[in-house]
Design an enzyme around this catalytic site. Structure first.
Site, PDB file in Angstrom:
ATOM      1  N   SER A 207      67.574  99.709  35.138  1.00 42.43           N
ATOM      2  CA  SER A 207      67.743 101.043  35.709  1.00 42.43           C
ATOM      3  C   SER A 207      67.395 101.038  37.183  1.00 42.43           C
ATOM      4  CB  SER A 207      66.824 102.044  34.990  1.00 42.43           C
ATOM      5  OG  SER A 207      67.153 102.162  33.643  1.00 42.43           O
ATOM      6  N   THR A 211      60.281 107.036  38.878  1.00 41.05           N
ATOM      7  CA  THR A 211      59.174 107.577  39.667  1.00 41.05           C
ATOM      8  C   THR A 211      58.616 106.545  40.635  1.00 41.05           C
ATOM      9  OG1 THR A 211      57.619 106.973  37.901  1.00 41.05           O
ATOM     10  CG2 THR A 211      58.545 109.188  37.840  1.00 41.05           C
ATOM     11  N   SER A 212      59.228 105.368  40.712  1.00 41.02           N
ATOM     12  CA  SER A 212      58.706 104.290  41.554  1.00 41.02           C
ATOM     13  C   SER A 212      59.547 104.151  42.822  1.00 41.02           C
ATOM     14  CB  SER A 212      58.724 102.966  40.782  1.00 41.02           C
ATOM     15  OG  SER A 212      60.054 102.545  40.555  1.00 41.02           O
ATOM     16  N   THR A 216      64.507  97.434  39.320  1.00 40.58           N
ATOM     17  CA  THR A 216      65.114  96.113  39.440  1.00 40.58           C
ATOM     18  C   THR A 216      66.533  96.211  40.008  1.00 40.58           C
ATOM     19  OG1 THR A 216      63.789  95.178  37.654  1.00 40.58           O
ATOM     20  CG2 THR A 216      65.841  94.053  38.179  1.00 40.58           C
ATOM     21  N   ASP A 269      57.868 110.979  33.394  1.00 47.13           N
ATOM     22  CA  ASP A 269      58.380 109.861  32.587  1.00 47.13           C
ATOM     23  C   ASP A 269      57.525 109.804  31.326  1.00 47.13           C
ATOM     24  OD1 ASP A 269      59.820 107.695  31.771  1.00 47.13           O
ATOM     25  OD2 ASP A 269      58.872 106.256  33.119  1.00 47.13           O
TER      26      ASP A 269
END
Length: 510
Positions: A207, A211-212, A216, A269
């Site tokens: 994905s 929230t980061s 990847t 999340d």
């Protein structure tokens, strides 16, 4: 699907050129006969039809000259979903009521949902029947611990069934996922390279960030093409043993990508949706064996071992119901992994590890070998306890780097990560020992700097817990693609200067 009534005069489509993310938006003039006859008002949900294609969109009313009374303006997502041609004509009418919204309301009031109800919700989300506000209501209603084990399992099934699935016709297809909350930690490209170098099949789909500051897919996109279709994925995996692709490009669990867009805006999340998101994507991608990495730390997504054990148990039970072989790995989440936080900065760490450069982050290397080793043991490639050593050997020999290059070339070529033109260094005023690093604050600063939307933006943090720091030594650097975003991130940092905490050195004895 109810078609627009033929009595309504068709409207001329106008491509407005406004990016509204996944939200389908149309624009009608306040004097448009359709608005008056149908009683439409601003933010109405309307059925838009053209040449057998239909969408449900949110209406914006225009009083200026953006569109005329005989035109209909469409946002970029709406135009693309209808696949409009310049000579098309459009009809607009009231849509049929969306029945599944009653199920969302039931969940808001604490009622349990069954398989049919959750399937109906997910299908309507994928079909574009929900506005963002409806998706947000569903996400919020399912937040915290509001989903039972049965509901999580049903939600996972619904998300799988709403999209495409891949079948590799192999007895073992292995994959991994990290639940997140740990800045950096970009192990997947390294792990996939190690595993494919050992002969395993690893069609890795990932994905984008929720929230980061980077997922990847965001990190890999600065290195190669990640938007692969089904045919391209199958061809690449057949030729080189693996891939590193964005799951959204192959419509695997498409509801997940739509939910992620809203989860990112809400900064939510939840556990149940996390489990459904991860397992639906893995099963849809054809994985038979999956390792789940759960970082645990005071400022990670999972903050205690008890919470990690609870999450791991949910993963096990849902995976068992769905026939998926799974292994859980609880790892140290007390500080960032690697030095880079943000797509390009994390990509530079990945390249340094794969190329065995002297400056490569040791913690990222060690963690990737730990995860890859556990997966090699899970796949019975090596005996228990020997997997990590085999993973290190593949790195040190250069075989993993060769595999990574082969995967990137098969996906369209290996690119050089971009470099941000604007930077700010936070330095230590006094000597000390690094005693704490706040993962959440670091992620927030990286996002304020522009990550992941701006791929070169983020934070570079060269220090680790226990490091001795001298006065004026750099604790972290903020990278941005514009001066405005740099100033925004620096302003936040100045209000949260304790993102890296130093314990003063002991006074020397007499």
């Amino acid at each position: 699907m109810i078609l627009a009534p033929e009595r309504m005069a068709p409207l001329e489509p106008l491509r407005i050129g406004i990016d509204t993310r996944q939200e389908l938006i149309i624009y009608l003039h306040a004097d448009c006969p359709v608005c008056r006859s149908e009683g439409f008002s601003a933010l109405s949900r309307v059925l838009v039809s053209s040449n057998g294609q239909h969408i449900i969109a949110t209406l914006n009313i225009v009083t200026g000259d953006l569109v005329s009374s005989g035109q209909i303006g469409l946002s970029e997502p709406a135009w693309k979903r209808l696949a409009l041609k310049p000579d098309a004509h459009i009809r607009v009418s009231h849509p049929a009521p969306v029945q599944s919204l009653s199920y969302v309301r039931a969940k808001v009031f604490g009622h349990a949902l069954d398989q049919q109800q959750l399937q109906s919700i997910i299908e309507d989300i994928v079909d574009g029947r929900y506005a963002d506000v409806h998706v947000a209501a569903f996400i919020t209603a399912c937040g915290a611990d509001n989903l039972s084990l049965q509901e999580i399992t049903a939600l996972t099934r619904a998300m799988i069934q709403a999209g495409d699935t891949l079948d590799w016709e192999l007895p073992m297809v292995i994959d991994k996922h990290c639940v997140g909350g740990l800045p950096g930690n970009r192990t997947s490209p390294i792990v996939v390279s190690i595993l494919t170098a050992c002969g395993l099949t690893v069609p890795k789909t990932s994905s984008r960030a929720i929230t980061s500051p980077a997922g990847t897919a965001d990190t890999m996109e600065v290195l190669t093409n990640v938007c692969l279709n089904r045919g391209q994925m199958k061809d690449i995996v057949t030729r080189v043993g693996g891939c590193l692709a964005w799951g959204g490009s192959v419509r695997l669990s498409p509801a997940d990508d739509l939910l992620i867009q809203v989860e990112r805006a809400l900064d939510i999340d939840s556990e149940g949706q996390l489990v459904a998101s991860v397992l639906s994507k893995k099963i849809a991608a054809g994985a038979t064996h999956v390792l789940i990495d759960i970082p645990v730390g005071p400022s990670a997504k999972v903050r205690s071992r008890a919470s990690a054990d609870k999450l791991a148990d949910t993963f096990r039970q849902v995976a068992a119901e769905l026939g998926l072989s799974i292994r859980l790995l609880c790892t140290d989440g007390s500080q960032p992994i690697g030095c880079g936080i943000g797509p390009a900065l994390e990509a530079l760490d990945v390249l340094a590890v794969l190329q065995s450069k002297p400056e490569a982050p040791l913690d990222l290397r060690n963690r990737a070998c730990l995860v890859a080793g556990a997966m090699l043991e899970m796949a019975d490639v090596t005996a228990p306890g020997l997997g990590e050593a085999m993973a290190r050997e593949k790195l040190e020999s250069g075989e993993a780097w060769d595999k990574f290059q082969a995967i990137c070339m098969a996906q369209g070529g290996l690119k050089r990560p971009p470099v941000a033109p604007y930077r700010y260094n936070l330095t230590a005023r006094d000597a000390g020992i690094v005693s704490a690093i706040d993962n959440r604050l670091l992620s927030k600063i990286a996002k304020l700097a522009g990550a992941p939307v701006d791929p070169a933006a983020g934070v570079h943090i060269p220090v680790k817990l226990g490091d001795r720091i001298e006065p004026n030594e750099i604790l972290l650097s903020i990278h941005a693609e514009s001066s405005g975003e740099l100033n925004y991130a620096v302003g936040y940092l100045e209000q949260h200067i304790n993102v890296v905490q130093l314990q003063p050195l002991s006074e020397p004895g007499p």
